[in-house]
Design a protein around this motif. Structure first.
Motif, PDB file in Angstrom:
ATOM      1  N   LEU A 297       0.798  -1.224   0.000  1.00 27.28           N
ATOM      2  CA  LEU A 297       0.000   0.000   0.000  1.00 27.28           C
ATOM      3  C   LEU A 297       0.837   1.283   0.000  1.00 27.28           C
ATOM      4  O   LEU A 297       0.360   2.318  -0.462  1.00 27.28           O
ATOM      5  N   ASN A 298       2.054   1.220   0.516  1.00 24.90           N
ATOM      6  CA  ASN A 298       2.832   2.443   0.704  1.00 24.90           C
ATOM      7  C   ASN A 298       3.983   2.639  -0.280  1.00 24.90           C
ATOM      8  O   ASN A 298       4.620   3.684  -0.268  1.00 24.90           O
ATOM      9  N   PHE A 299       4.207   1.664  -1.136  1.00 23.86           N
ATOM     10  CA  PHE A 299       5.310   1.772  -2.092  1.00 23.86           C
ATOM     11  C   PHE A 299       4.806   1.427  -3.491  1.00 23.86           C
ATOM     12  O   PHE A 299       4.910   0.273  -3.940  1.00 23.86           O
ATOM     13  N   ALA A 333      -4.994 -12.917  -2.278  1.00 24.48           N
ATOM     14  CA  ALA A 333      -6.405 -12.550  -2.122  1.00 24.48           C
ATOM     15  C   ALA A 333      -6.562 -11.115  -1.613  1.00 24.48           C
ATOM     16  O   ALA A 333      -7.424 -10.363  -2.086  1.00 24.48           O
ATOM     17  N   ILE A 334      -5.743 -10.733  -0.653  1.00 19.43           N
ATOM     18  CA  ILE A 334      -5.812  -9.381  -0.108  1.00 19.43           C
ATOM     19  C   ILE A 334      -5.465  -8.350  -1.176  1.00 19.43           C
ATOM     20  O   ILE A 334      -6.140  -7.320  -1.320  1.00 19.43           O
ATOM     21  N   ALA A 335      -4.405  -8.615  -1.944  1.00 18.69           N
ATOM     22  CA  ALA A 335      -3.989  -7.671  -2.985  1.00 18.69           C
ATOM     23  C   ALA A 335      -5.087  -7.484  -4.028  1.00 18.69           C
ATOM     24  O   ALA A 335      -5.379  -6.356  -4.447  1.00 18.69           O
ATOM     25  N   ARG A 336      -5.721  -8.572  -4.432  1.00 15.43           N
ATOM     26  CA  ARG A 336      -6.784  -8.470  -5.433  1.00 15.43           C
ATOM     27  C   ARG A 336      -7.979  -7.698  -4.879  1.00 15.43           C
ATOM     28  O   ARG A 336      -8.627  -6.918  -5.599  1.00 15.43           O
ATOM     29  N   HIS A 337      -8.265  -7.893  -3.597  1.00 14.55           N
ATOM     30  CA  HIS A 337      -9.355  -7.147  -2.961  1.00 14.55           C
ATOM     31  C   HIS A 337      -9.029  -5.649  -2.919  1.00 14.55           C
ATOM     32  O   HIS A 337      -9.889  -4.808  -3.213  1.00 14.55           O
ATOM     33  N   LEU A 338      -7.817  -5.308  -2.570  1.00 10.29           N
ATOM     34  CA  LEU A 338      -7.414  -3.911  -2.489  1.00 10.29           C
ATOM     35  C   LEU A 338      -7.458  -3.230  -3.855  1.00 10.29           C
ATOM     36  O   LEU A 338      -7.856  -2.069  -3.974  1.00 10.29           O
ATOM     37  N   ILE A 339      -7.086  -3.975  -4.880  1.00  8.74           N
ATOM     38  CA  ILE A 339      -7.128  -3.425  -6.242  1.00  8.74           C
ATOM     39  C   ILE A 339      -8.578  -3.252  -6.698  1.00  8.74           C
ATOM     40  O   ILE A 339      -8.962  -2.212  -7.249  1.00  8.74           O
ATOM     41  N   SER A 340      -9.400  -4.256  -6.445  1.00  7.95           N
ATOM     42  CA  SER A 340     -10.800  -4.216  -6.911  1.00  7.95           C
ATOM     43  C   SER A 340     -11.608  -3.124  -6.219  1.00  7.95           C
ATOM     44  O   SER A 340     -12.570  -2.587  -6.777  1.00  7.95           O
ATOM     45  N   GLY A 342     -10.292  -0.268  -5.209  1.00 12.63           N
ATOM     46  CA  GLY A 342      -9.648   1.015  -5.458  1.00 12.63           C
ATOM     47  C   GLY A 342      -8.731   1.493  -4.365  1.00 12.63           C
ATOM     48  O   GLY A 342      -8.252   2.629  -4.393  1.00 12.63           O
ATOM     49  N   LYS A 343      -8.441   0.645  -3.382  1.00 13.08           N
ATOM     50  CA  LYS A 343      -7.543   1.044  -2.289  1.00 13.08           C
ATOM     51  C   LYS A 343      -6.079   0.961  -2.697  1.00 13.08           C
ATOM     52  O   LYS A 343      -5.216   1.553  -2.046  1.00 13.08           O
TER      53      LYS A 343
END
Length: 351
Positions: A297-299, A333-340, A342-343
């Motif tokens: 999230l930060n880089f 799974a977390i990365a795909r959720h964050l992308i979907s 918009g986070k």
């Protein structure tokens, strides 16, 4: 969030527990506060590993102080540079030991009227160049540790070298070049110094950090040996402090983000774990994923797959045998959720 601790038995995991006590004494240790991070070769693999160790220790410490913990992180990173120089100076120490043996052999040959022994190893040109290296000598002059204080170890490792086939082949070879001298030490380091239980024990006695750092620092030492050029003489440069100033800030920012946003990141874990038994997840796994999410999230410039792969490898070393696969699935799974949602504005290949 309640998590069950796994009963880890690995040597590395036990060391992480000791970091908790280090942090408790950190604030009162003025020598750490005045530590200067000069010329240390730190890459992001080492930074990530140290952040996992120190974040885990931070949660084990009852009196949490993020400023003190950050100082401890930077201090523990600086110890890697100490070890880097100390291991380079070991080559010089072994060379001095070989000259002592040579002097004894020369005296015996004179008494007995025998042929004089070869000076090839004792005056190996790469070792002599390292012995004269300006950066190494300047650093070692500031240190309290010196291989002269370890005569028994030097004698033992020199004997191991002299008995090795690598040494015998070198002494019998007609190749009298600088390249051959340098290659000898590359081979000796990889064979007899990288995996040396006596050296590991000695380093562990001298510093809590060193035994855990050695595997990574060994790669720095070998890289340095390969980079040496005879024409540079005593001015041959050793590896620098960081790959870039960005890496120092990377360490600080990742560590702070991991702790200060812990609740948010653990919420993402909880949401993604519905198909897994999250209650039985090892606490170390939670720490590792928390830091991985902070990095994602930060880089923005670090690809998702790079972050996942790096922390999966750390999990294999520091957590349970099952952790690597579990963490890989969870972080994906977390990365795909964050992308979907918009986070996170990064790209991942479709499954």
């Amino acid at each position: 969030m309640e998590c069950l601790f796994s009963d880890f038995r690995s040597k590395k995991h036990k060391k992480i527990l000791v970091f908790s006590s280090l942090i408790r004494t950190f604030a009162s240790d003025k020598s750490i506060e005045t530590c200067h991070l000069e010329r240390i070769m730190i890459n992001r693999e080492l930074i990530r590993t140290k952040i996992v160790q120190l974040t885990y220790a931070y949660y084990q410490n009852g009196n949490k102080n993020i400023d003190s913990a950050e100082k401890e992180l930077l201090f523990s990173l600086s110890k890697a540079y100490d070890l880097y120089n100390y291991l380079l100076s070991l080559i010089v120490g072994i060379t001095h030991e070989s000259r002592r043996h040579l002097e004894v052999a020369q005296s015996r040959a004179q008494r007995e009227g025998a042929a004089m022994p070869s000076q090839k190893f004792a005056y190996n040109r790469f070792a002599m160049q390292l012995e004269e290296n300006r950066m190494l000598n300047e650093f070692m002059e500031t240190q309290k540790k010196d291989w002269k204080d370890q005569p028994e170890f030097l004698k033992k490792i020199y004997t191991q070298i002299a008995d090795s086939q690598i040494y015998k082949d070198y002494m019998e070879s007609t190749d009298d070049s600088y390249a051959a001298d340098r290659e000898l030490w590359r081979k000796l380091y990889r064979t007899l110094i990288e995996n040396n239980s006596n050296l590991d024990a000695l380093l562990e006695e001298q510093s809590l950090y060193w035994n855990d750092d050695k595997e990574i620092v060994d790669t720095f030492v070998v890289k340095t040996i390969k980079r040496f050029d005879e024409k540079n003489k005593a001015n041959q440069e050793l590896l620098p402090e960081y790959d870039s100033e960005e890496d120092r800030e990377f360490a600080r920012k990742l560590f702070r983000a991991s702790i200060m946003n812990a609740d948010e990141y653990q919420h993402y874990m909880s949401e993604a774990s519905r198909n897994w038994d999250f209650s039985r997840l090892a606490y170390m796994d939670i720490v590792i994923m928390q830091i991985a999410i902070a990095e994602m999230l930060n880089f923005p410039s670090i690809p998702v797959n790079v972050t996942i792969n790096e922390f999966v490898e750390i999990a294999k070393l520091y957590s349970t045998p099952q952790s690597g696969g579990y963490i890989n699935g969870m972080l994906d799974a977390i990365a795909r959720h964050l992308i979907s949602t918009g986070k996170m504005l990064k790209h991942m290949e479709k499954r």
